[in-house]
Motif scaffolding. Structure first.
Motif, PDB file in Angstrom:
ATOM      1  N   ALA A 146       0.846  -1.200   0.000  1.00 29.70           N
ATOM      2  CA  ALA A 146       0.000   0.000   0.000  1.00 29.70           C
ATOM      3  C   ALA A 146       0.880   1.249   0.000  1.00 29.70           C
ATOM      4  CB  ALA A 146      -0.910   0.012   1.222  1.00 29.70           C
ATOM      5  N   VAL A 147       0.340   2.323  -0.555  1.00 28.22           N
ATOM      6  CA  VAL A 147       0.995   3.631  -0.521  1.00 28.22           C
ATOM      7  C   VAL A 147       0.392   4.387   0.652  1.00 28.22           C
ATOM      8  CG1 VAL A 147       1.399   5.788  -1.767  1.00 28.22           C
ATOM      9  CG2 VAL A 147       1.271   3.629  -3.033  1.00 28.22           C
ATOM     10  N   LYS A 171      -4.186   6.130   2.954  1.00 27.96           N
ATOM     11  CA  LYS A 171      -3.584   4.913   2.414  1.00 27.96           C
ATOM     12  C   LYS A 171      -4.315   4.559   1.130  1.00 27.96           C
ATOM     13  CE  LYS A 171      -2.613   1.499   5.191  1.00 27.96           C
ATOM     14  NZ  LYS A 171      -2.719   0.325   6.092  1.00 27.96           N
ATOM     15  N   TRP A 172      -3.548   4.194   0.103  1.00 27.60           N
ATOM     16  CA  TRP A 172      -4.119   3.719  -1.147  1.00 27.60           C
ATOM     17  C   TRP A 172      -3.713   2.256  -1.307  1.00 27.60           C
ATOM     18  CZ3 TRP A 172      -1.736   8.579  -1.047  1.00 27.60           C
ATOM     19  CH2 TRP A 172      -2.553   9.668  -1.366  1.00 27.60           C
ATOM     20  N   ARG A 173      -4.683   1.403  -1.576  1.00 28.86           N
ATOM     21  CA  ARG A 173      -4.421  -0.023  -1.765  1.00 28.86           C
ATOM     22  C   ARG A 173      -5.153  -0.489  -3.024  1.00 28.86           C
ATOM     23  NH1 ARG A 173      -2.231  -3.794   1.227  1.00 28.86           N
ATOM     24  NH2 ARG A 173      -2.286  -2.637   3.166  1.00 28.86           N
ATOM     25  N   TRP A 174      -4.497  -1.385  -3.785  1.00 32.03           N
ATOM     26  CA  TRP A 174      -5.059  -1.948  -5.001  1.00 32.03           C
ATOM     27  C   TRP A 174      -6.151  -2.944  -4.620  1.00 32.03           C
ATOM     28  CZ3 TRP A 174      -4.766  -0.787  -9.970  1.00 32.03           C
ATOM     29  CH2 TRP A 174      -5.135  -1.729 -10.933  1.00 32.03           C
ATOM     30  N   GLN A 175      -7.385  -2.669  -5.084  1.00 27.45           N
ATOM     31  CA  GLN A 175      -8.511  -3.564  -4.817  1.00 27.45           C
ATOM     32  C   GLN A 175      -9.428  -3.577  -6.023  1.00 27.45           C
ATOM     33  OE1 GLN A 175     -10.337  -1.898  -1.334  1.00 27.45           O
ATOM     34  NE2 GLN A 175      -9.001  -3.011   0.072  1.00 27.45           N
ATOM     35  N   ALA A 183      -8.648   6.093   4.997  1.00 28.70           N
ATOM     36  CA  ALA A 183      -7.979   6.820   6.080  1.00 28.70           C
ATOM     37  C   ALA A 183      -8.345   6.123   7.374  1.00 28.70           C
ATOM     38  CB  ALA A 183      -8.415   8.279   6.103  1.00 28.70           C
ATOM     39  N   PRO A 184      -7.378   5.924   8.267  1.00 25.95           N
ATOM     40  CA  PRO A 184      -7.715   5.347   9.551  1.00 25.95           C
ATOM     41  C   PRO A 184      -8.725   6.228  10.291  1.00 25.95           C
ATOM     42  CG  PRO A 184      -5.336   5.448   9.249  1.00 25.95           C
ATOM     43  CD  PRO A 184      -5.968   6.198   8.113  1.00 25.95           C
ATOM     44  N   ALA A 185      -9.528   5.637  11.138  1.00 25.95           N
ATOM     45  CA  ALA A 185     -10.533   6.396  11.893  1.00 25.95           C
ATOM     46  C   ALA A 185      -9.849   7.502  12.691  1.00 25.95           C
ATOM     47  CB  ALA A 185     -11.300   5.459  12.820  1.00 25.95           C
ATOM     48  N   GLY A 186     -10.390   8.690  12.617  1.00 21.84           N
ATOM     49  CA  GLY A 186      -9.852   9.825  13.371  1.00 21.84           C
ATOM     50  C   GLY A 186      -8.534  10.346  12.823  1.00 21.84           C
TER      51      GLY A 186
END
Length: 190
Positions: A146-147, A171-175, A183-186
């Motif tokens: 992931a980036v 975060k960018w992930r190939w899906q 983005a993580p919570a908060g």
């Protein structure tokens, strides 16, 4: 009163022409300094470690060999940061690059692009962050396929462009055949 031993000098009294000459000289120095810039730095960033799934004998695409989809006018696009790893799970490394216009002043917005090797050499296959968004990237890495990045932006047009007041970890992930942003919570703060 006794006459002075030193005659009165004409330049000891300021006149409007003196201020005009000073302002003109200063404007000339500023204009000349914006045209004459030092060359680009040649120190290389240490490359980020590749993910475990990327084969050691295949090299990641080189961002220096790519023309990025960014409009810079009379200045050129520069790669601010880069990191490589297998982002799509095909066993070959891709390169993620943070790119902005080489502006002589200010902090130009960044774009984040993903490069892969094609038949004719490296090419841009995805734009993760468009420079039109007006944000800059601070922390940046490729980890576990992931980036990840920290984006700095502005909550309104009234915020001075020198001082970003919005901070978000993304975060960018190939899906499913595309890069998905999360983005993580908060993770966003003002």
């Amino acid at each position: 009163m006794q006459p002075s031993a030193v005659p009165e000098l004409a330049h000891t009294h300021t006149r409007p022409i003196h201020w005009l000459a000073t302002a003109t000289a200063l404007a000339g120095v500023v204009a000349l300094s914006s045209v004459l810039q030092p060359g680009a730095a040649t120190a290389a960033q240490p490359s980020a470690p590749e993910t475990a799934s990327a084969p050691a004998n295949v090299t990641a695409p080189d961002p220096a060999a790519v023309e990025f989809p960014i409009e810079c006018g009379p200045v050129k696009a520069v790669v601010k940061k880069k990191a490589s790893g297998d982002l799509d799970g095909d066993g070959n490394p891709e390169t993620a690059a943070v790119v902005h216009c080489d502006s002589p002043m200010g902090t130009p917005p960044d774009g984040v692009y993903v490069l892969t090797r094609g038949g004719g050499g490296p090419r841009v296959v995805a734009t993760l962050l468009d420079p039109e968004d007006g944000t800059t990237v601070s922390d940046f890495a490729v980890r576990d396929g992931a980036v990840t990045a920290t984006l700095l932006g502005y909550s309104s047009p009234d915020v001075p462009r020198c001082c970003p007041d919005v901070h978000s970890d993304v975060k960018w992930r190939w899906q499913n055949g595309a890069f998905m942003r999360s983005a993580p919570a908060g993770a966003r703060s003002v």
